[in-house]
Write a protein that holds these residues in place. Structure first.
Motif, PDB file in Angstrom:
ATOM      1  N   ALA A 134       0.840  -1.201   0.000  1.00 46.69           N
ATOM      2  CA  ALA A 134       0.000   0.000   0.000  1.00 46.69           C
ATOM      3  C   ALA A 134       0.869   1.244   0.000  1.00 46.69           C
ATOM      4  O   ALA A 134       1.956   1.261   0.596  1.00 46.69           O
ATOM      5  N   THR A 135       0.408   2.298  -0.661  1.00 46.53           N
ATOM      6  CA  THR A 135       1.117   3.573  -0.650  1.00 46.53           C
ATOM      7  C   THR A 135       0.490   4.509   0.379  1.00 46.53           C
ATOM      8  O   THR A 135      -0.680   4.361   0.732  1.00 46.53           O
ATOM      9  N   PRO A 136       1.249   5.499   0.859  1.00 47.83           N
ATOM     10  CA  PRO A 136       0.694   6.462   1.822  1.00 47.83           C
ATOM     11  C   PRO A 136      -0.438   7.295   1.239  1.00 47.83           C
ATOM     12  O   PRO A 136      -1.228   7.865   1.984  1.00 47.83           O
ATOM     13  N   TRP A 137      -0.522   7.374  -0.099  1.00 48.09           N
ATOM     14  CA  TRP A 137      -1.572   8.168  -0.729  1.00 48.09           C
ATOM     15  C   TRP A 137      -2.783   7.311  -1.127  1.00 48.09           C
ATOM     16  O   TRP A 137      -3.669   7.746  -1.856  1.00 48.09           O
ATOM     17  N   GLY A 138      -2.813   6.069  -0.631  1.00 46.52           N
ATOM     18  CA  GLY A 138      -4.029   5.279  -0.741  1.00 46.52           C
ATOM     19  C   GLY A 138      -4.197   4.447  -1.986  1.00 46.52           C
ATOM     20  O   GLY A 138      -5.326   4.108  -2.355  1.00 46.52           O
ATOM     21  N   THR A 139      -3.096   4.076  -2.646  1.00 47.28           N
ATOM     22  CA  THR A 139      -3.181   3.169  -3.779  1.00 47.28           C
ATOM     23  C   THR A 139      -2.506   1.844  -3.437  1.00 47.28           C
ATOM     24  O   THR A 139      -1.759   1.748  -2.459  1.00 47.28           O
ATOM     25  N   TRP A 140      -2.764   0.832  -4.252  1.00 44.81           N
ATOM     26  CA  TRP A 140      -2.202  -0.500  -4.051  1.00 44.81           C
ATOM     27  C   TRP A 140      -1.223  -0.801  -5.170  1.00 44.81           C
ATOM     28  O   TRP A 140      -1.568  -0.705  -6.364  1.00 44.81           O
ATOM     29  N   LEU A 141       0.029  -1.147  -4.804  1.00 46.26           N
ATOM     30  CA  LEU A 141       1.042  -1.551  -5.771  1.00 46.26           C
ATOM     31  C   LEU A 141       0.963  -3.063  -5.930  1.00 46.26           C
ATOM     32  O   LEU A 141       1.289  -3.807  -5.010  1.00 46.26           O
ATOM     33  N   SER A 142       0.514  -3.505  -7.095  1.00 47.33           N
ATOM     34  CA  SER A 142       0.358  -4.924  -7.376  1.00 47.33           C
ATOM     35  C   SER A 142       1.540  -5.387  -8.216  1.00 47.33           C
ATOM     36  O   SER A 142       1.805  -4.844  -9.289  1.00 47.33           O
ATOM     37  N   CYS A 143       2.268  -6.399  -7.714  1.00 49.85           N
ATOM     38  CA  CYS A 143       3.542  -6.794  -8.317  1.00 49.85           C
ATOM     39  C   CYS A 143       3.432  -8.133  -9.042  1.00 49.85           C
ATOM     40  O   CYS A 143       2.908  -9.107  -8.502  1.00 49.85           O
ATOM     41  N   GLU A 144       3.973  -8.182 -10.261  1.00 45.96           N
ATOM     42  CA  GLU A 144       3.992  -9.409 -11.047  1.00 45.96           C
ATOM     43  C   GLU A 144       5.218 -10.253 -10.707  1.00 45.96           C
ATOM     44  O   GLU A 144       6.350  -9.759 -10.743  1.00 45.96           O
ATOM     45  N   GLU A 145       4.978 -11.507 -10.406  1.00 43.99           N
ATOM     46  CA  GLU A 145       6.069 -12.431 -10.119  1.00 43.99           C
ATOM     47  C   GLU A 145       6.406 -13.233 -11.377  1.00 43.99           C
ATOM     48  O   GLU A 145       6.139 -14.417 -11.488  1.00 43.99           O
ATOM     49  N   THR A 146       7.007 -12.541 -12.333  1.00 43.85           N
ATOM     50  CA  THR A 146       7.488 -13.161 -13.563  1.00 43.85           C
ATOM     51  C   THR A 146       8.885 -12.624 -13.852  1.00 43.85           C
ATOM     52  O   THR A 146       9.321 -11.644 -13.244  1.00 43.85           O
ATOM     53  N   GLU A 147       9.583 -13.240 -14.794  1.00 41.62           N
ATOM     54  CA  GLU A 147      10.966 -12.864 -15.069  1.00 41.62           C
ATOM     55  C   GLU A 147      11.112 -11.390 -15.410  1.00 41.62           C
ATOM     56  O   GLU A 147      12.078 -10.742 -15.018  1.00 41.62           O
ATOM     57  N   ARG A 148      10.156 -10.843 -16.141  1.00 44.81           N
ATOM     58  CA  ARG A 148      10.156  -9.412 -16.477  1.00 44.81           C
ATOM     59  C   ARG A 148       8.895  -8.757 -15.916  1.00 44.81           C
ATOM     60  O   ARG A 148       8.272  -7.916 -16.555  1.00 44.81           O
ATOM     61  N   GLY A 149       8.551  -9.160 -14.715  1.00 47.61           N
ATOM     62  CA  GLY A 149       7.357  -8.631 -14.075  1.00 47.61           C
ATOM     63  C   GLY A 149       7.467  -7.148 -13.767  1.00 47.61           C
ATOM     64  O   GLY A 149       8.566  -6.611 -13.579  1.00 47.61           O
ATOM     65  N   GLU A 150       6.321  -6.484 -13.711  1.00 43.89           N
ATOM     66  CA  GLU A 150       6.292  -5.052 -13.453  1.00 43.89           C
ATOM     67  C   GLU A 150       5.377  -4.735 -12.264  1.00 43.89           C
ATOM     68  O   GLU A 150       4.671  -5.596 -11.751  1.00 43.89           O
ATOM     69  N   VAL A 151       5.412  -3.473 -11.869  1.00 45.76           N
ATOM     70  CA  VAL A 151       4.593  -3.000 -10.756  1.00 45.76           C
ATOM     71  C   VAL A 151       3.448  -2.158 -11.318  1.00 45.76           C
ATOM     72  O   VAL A 151       3.674  -1.227 -12.098  1.00 45.76           O
ATOM     73  N   TYR A 152       2.229  -2.494 -10.910  1.00 35.71           N
ATOM     74  CA  TYR A 152       1.043  -1.758 -11.337  1.00 35.71           C
ATOM     75  C   TYR A 152       0.454  -1.019 -10.149  1.00 35.71           C
ATOM     76  O   TYR A 152       0.205  -1.609  -9.097  1.00 35.71           O
ATOM     77  N   GLU A 153       0.219   0.276 -10.323  1.00 37.90           N
ATOM     78  CA  GLU A 153      -0.413   1.061  -9.277  1.00 37.90           C
ATOM     79  C   GLU A 153      -1.921   1.084  -9.527  1.00 37.90           C
ATOM     80  O   GLU A 153      -2.371   1.492 -10.601  1.00 37.90           O
ATOM     81  N   THR A 154      -2.677   0.626  -8.538  1.00 37.42           N
ATOM     82  CA  THR A 154      -4.110   0.466  -8.713  1.00 37.42           C
ATOM     83  C   THR A 154      -4.888   1.320  -7.722  1.00 37.42           C
ATOM     84  O   THR A 154      -4.381   1.709  -6.666  1.00 37.42           O
ATOM     85  N   ASP A 155      -6.143   1.570  -8.065  1.00 35.13           N
ATOM     86  CA  ASP A 155      -7.048   2.341  -7.227  1.00 35.13           C
ATOM     87  C   ASP A 155      -7.971   1.375  -6.484  1.00 35.13           C
ATOM     88  O   ASP A 155      -8.775   0.680  -7.114  1.00 35.13           O
ATOM     89  N   PRO A 156      -7.878   1.288  -5.154  1.00 36.74           N
ATOM     90  CA  PRO A 156      -8.722   0.349  -4.402  1.00 36.74           C
ATOM     91  C   PRO A 156     -10.222   0.556  -4.612  1.00 36.74           C
ATOM     92  O   PRO A 156     -11.006  -0.381  -4.463  1.00 36.74           O
TER      93      PRO A 156
END
Length: 383
Positions: A134-156
């Motif tokens: 979770a971020t202090p500004w109220g979003t969720w960082l969803s992380c991909e567990e793959t070799e070239r996975g990325e981080v997605y910032e989402t709105d709860p």
């Protein structure tokens, strides 16, 4: 590295979130936690959900994979999660660790009295969304567990579309933990020779651009060094800096009060990284336990207002263990009959009175058998 503390050669950036008391760090600095009596007492017989809890605690299932939750079909293979306060209640967000671009994240919204108001998708079309933060500004960082996975910032709330942040690196992402004082994000990597990263955005609350560093070790001294190619166009990030310190299977990550706790499942270790003192030490290690170790397969981690850590097992005895500020580790709950599953997504409601987690593959052992639970009871406010 086990018991010894390692000094950092540079000042590290992590700062003050609320929640855990700083006392756990000072105790962990002296010695890793040892088995002892839980402050909540022994586990009772399993309840109707197959969950063994201490006296005074109850559980309920709030979502089952492929089944209806308030008109929404709950996702398969629930994984990392977090809670977010709203004006009229709170939201629990949960990742979906599914392959073939069928992963993502969903949310359950609760009213102020704890009733389920709605459920919905907040991220789709991604791969193996494992943990995050979770971020202090109220979003969720969803992380991909793959070799070239990325981080997605989402709105709860599901009102805004998710945004991908390649600048945070393309690698086997696991979890993320934000430091609002030093304005950085820590990242773990789920590889047997994985690394521990620090992302410094150009502008706080905007993770679209910034610098990715990796923790290094040379002659017993730790430091941070920039990753030359965070996008991993020619080489995987963990191999780009020769002195990068390796961790065996990075998993959960939780930051509070100047300390970043993270777990490594390969070594069954809970690490305590002290940004204020520029040191790292062991809060728990099953090899350092006198007698039988209660906690195995360390995975997701979260903290309570009391200063207690709650650590979920991937396998093991299918337990969530508590690590107290006075260096005691003990089972808090156990799920019976889920031998082919793992526990994921531990998180407290904003008021600290409800606790959420998932059994990723449930009693059936398949991704479509996942169950997400809520536990209520007399959680303590202080240690």
């Amino acid at each position: 590295m086990k018991r010894r503390t390692v000094l950092l050669g540079t000042t590290v950036a992590v700062g003050g979130a609320t929640g855990l008391a700083g006392s756990l760090w000072h105790q962990a600095f002296a010695d890793p936690a040892q088995p002892g009596p839980s402050p909540y007492g022994d586990l009772l017989e399993a309840d109707a959900n197959g969950i063994r809890l201490p006296e005074g605690f109850t559980s309920r299932a709030i979502g089952e994979s492929s089944k209806d939750v308030a008109g929404y079909t709950w996702h398969d293979a629930p994984d990392g999660g977090a809670c977010f306060e709203t004006e009229d209640g709170w939201i629990y967000v949960s990742n979906s660790e599914i392959e073939n671009n069928e992963g993502g994240a969903s949310a359950v919204r609760f009213t102020a009295d704890g009733e389920i108001h709605s459920a919905y998708r907040i991220l789709g079309g991604t791969e193996r969304n494992c943990a995050g933060g979770a971020t202090p500004w109220g979003t969720w960082l969803s992380c991909e567990e793959t070799e070239r996975g990325e981080v997605y910032e989402t709105d709860p709330t599901g009102e805004k579309e998710a945004v991908v942040h390649p600048a945070m690196g393309r690698f086997q992402h696991e979890a993320a933990a934000c430091d609002p004082d030093r304005k950085v994000v820590y990242l773990t990597e789920d590889e047997s020779d994985g690394c521990f990263y620090r992302f410094t955005p150009d502008n706080w609350e905007d993770l679209s651009a910034g610098r990715l560093d990796v923790l290094t070790e040379s002659d017993g001294t730790l430091a941070w060094e920039e990753v030359p190619d965070p996008l991993a166009e020619d080489e995987e990030t963990r191999f780009q800096v020769s002195s990068a310190k390796k961790f065996d299977g990075g998993e959960g990550c939780w930051y509070t009060n100047g300390i970043c706790y993270f777990t490594t499942k390969g070594s069954n270790t809970v690490w305590a990284f002290n940004a204020a003192d520029d040191t790292i030490a062991v809060a728990y290690d099953d090899d350092e336990v006198d007698g039988d170790a209660p906690l195995h397969g360390v995975d997701n981690i979260t903290g309570a207002r009391s200063g207690d850590l709650f650590v979920a097992e991937d396998g093991g005895d299918m337990e969530i263990n508590i690590i107290t500020p006075d260096e005691v580790v003990a089972p808090f709950l156990r799920i019976e009959g889920h031998d082919e599953s793992e526990i994921c997504g531990p998180a407290f409601s904003p008021d600290g009175k409800r606790f959420y987690f998932s059994s990723q593959r449930g009693s059936g052992g398949s991704d479509s058998d996942g169950i997400t639970y809520e536990v209520t009871g007399p959680f303590r406010d202080s240690a």
